[in-house]
Design an enzyme around this catalytic site. Structure first.
Site, PDB file in Angstrom:
ATOM      1  N   SER A  63       7.807   1.074  -5.896  1.00  0.00           N
ATOM      2  CA  SER A  63       7.089   0.124  -5.041  1.00  0.00           C
ATOM      3  C   SER A  63       8.007  -0.347  -3.937  1.00  0.00           C
ATOM      4  O   SER A  63       9.230  -0.225  -4.024  1.00  0.00           O
ATOM      5  CB  SER A  63       6.615  -1.093  -5.849  1.00  0.00           C
ATOM      6  OG  SER A  63       5.718  -0.724  -6.865  1.00  0.00           O
ATOM      7  N   SER A  65       2.641   3.948  -6.549  1.00  0.00           N
ATOM      8  CA  SER A  65       3.538   3.015  -5.865  1.00  0.00           C
ATOM      9  C   SER A  65       2.766   1.806  -5.361  1.00  0.00           C
ATOM     10  O   SER A  65       1.680   1.929  -4.815  1.00  0.00           O
ATOM     11  CB  SER A  65       4.221   3.738  -4.688  1.00  0.00           C
ATOM     12  OG  SER A  65       5.221   2.931  -4.111  1.00  0.00           O
ATOM     13  N   ASP A 116       2.781  -0.660  -2.636  1.00  0.00           N
ATOM     14  CA  ASP A 116       3.392  -0.831  -1.310  1.00  0.00           C
ATOM     15  C   ASP A 116       2.599  -1.869  -0.529  1.00  0.00           C
ATOM     16  O   ASP A 116       1.456  -1.606  -0.117  1.00  0.00           O
ATOM     17  CB  ASP A 116       3.400   0.504  -0.564  1.00  0.00           C
ATOM     18  CG  ASP A 116       4.028   1.611  -1.394  1.00  0.00           C
ATOM     19  OD1 ASP A 116       5.024   1.336  -2.084  1.00  0.00           O
ATOM     20  OD2 ASP A 116       3.528   2.747  -1.357  1.00  0.00           O
TER      21      ASP A 116
END
Length: 354
Positions: free
Chosen positions: A238, A276, A278
């Site tokens: 992340s 992830s 983000d």
């Protein structure tokens, strides 16, 4: 042994064209301050980072804000209200994924201690806590080692000197298969004969080593070969990108700015993988919004003309890219749980410049 380069600039890299602020950190924005609590002891590799956005009272003088989710595999708290109302009303706290609840409680207690009207003569408060997962490699995340006192310490220690690398919330983070953590950078943008500052702070825990690019150069594969990291795992980390500016941007413009963080991330090699989390959060300190409107409920506000916004897009992209590289270069080699380790990017400085 010669000291390792700790920033992109120290390595001789110049990311982009815009000038930096004096310190080249988020604290170049007047009033912004950063504090850390670092927990680094064997299997415990975690911590807390707190960012105060302006010297005023965050609840009584709210700031325009907007978030952008590039990939939503994350557990942040507070972004729903930011999306709806377009303001932040607390400092921002960063920590590991399973400590978000603890950090939010500590941040609420901090706001209650400093704002007696919350929950009594006015509404409640919206704590903003954002996270990355440091438990995938270095940290014993199941141990829930972050306590409320650690959050308080980070809040109380916030100041203008921004320590970068694997400290605070970044202590146990991995970035491109190397030691990751906290990075920061800033840019100065001139509009109508006045200088404005845009600062970025990143919590970096993403990427595959073979994908790493430094100032456009594909160096990750060479580093992977050198350390025999032959197996590249799917990208599932992340990154949190906090963008703060003293330019008068409204919520709609801040959302546009936040989306540009993605361009800075991918310039370092990430493809924003499915696993992830983000997320970018953009805040303007230029025009605080009073919690209590006083004698009038009509507010007159300055706002940037759209013709000048491209300069802030460029500033965001450049500062995000450089902040990620600074996180990697400032990080030190780290050994965590079960003897697992991460090398530091600075150890491979001979591969980073051509």
């Amino acid at each position: 042994m010669p000291s390792l380069p700790r920033t992109a600039r120290a390595l001789g890299l110049r990311i982009g064209d815009l000038p930096t602020g004096a310190a080249n950190t988020i604290a170049d924005v007047p009033g912004a301050a950063v504090g850390h609590t670092t927990l680094s002891d064997g299997a415990v590799q975690t911590g807390v980072t707190a960012i105060r956005l302006h010297p005023g009272h965050p609840f009584r003088e709210k700031l325009p804000a907007a978030s952008h989710v590039l990939n939503g595999f994350g557990k942040s708290i507070g972004l729903v209200q930011v999306e709806e109302l377009g303001t932040v009303e607390t400092p921002i706290v960063l920590t590991n994924t399973l400590s978000v609840g603890t950090a939010a409680t500590a941040l609420v207690r901090h706001m209650l201690d400093t704002t007696p009207e919350i929950g009594a003569t006015t509404g409640t408060v919206n704590p903003v806590v954002m996270e990355c997962n440091d438990g995938s490699w270095l940290n014993d995340i199941r141990g829930l080692h972050v306590e409320e006192r650690h959050v308080r310490t980070a809040l109380e220690s916030a100041g203008p000197d921004v320590v970068q690398g694997n400290v605070g919330a970044g202590t146990g983070m991995s970035c491109y298969g190397l030691a990751g953590g906290i990075g920061s950078a800033s840019r100065v943008v001139r509009v109508s004969r006045q200088d404005y500052t845009l600062g970025v702070l990143t919590l970096c825990n993403m990427g595959r080593l073979p994908d790493l690019r430094v100032d456009g150069r594909p160096v990750g594969a060479a580093i992977a070969e050198r350390i025999a990291a032959e197996k590249a795992e799917p990208e599932k980390g992340s990154i949190i990108v906090l963008i703060v500016t003293d330019a008068p941007l409204d919520t709609r413009q801040l959302r546009r700015v936040a989306t540009r963080a993605g361009a800075g991330i991918v310039r370092t090699g990430s493809h924003l993988g499915s696993g992830s989390g983000d997320i970018a959060l953009a805040v303007s300190t230029a025009e605080p919004i009073p919690h209590a409107p006083g004698n009038t409920k009509i507010l007159t506000r300055r706002v940037l003309h759209e013709d000048a916004i491209d300069r802030f897009f460029r500033a965001t992209i450049e500062a995000t890219e450089e902040a990620i590289l600074n996180a990697l270069l400032a990080a030190e080699p780290r050994i965590g749980r079960e003897g697992r380790s991460r090398r530091a990017l600075g150890e491979f400085s001979d591969l980073l410049t051509g």
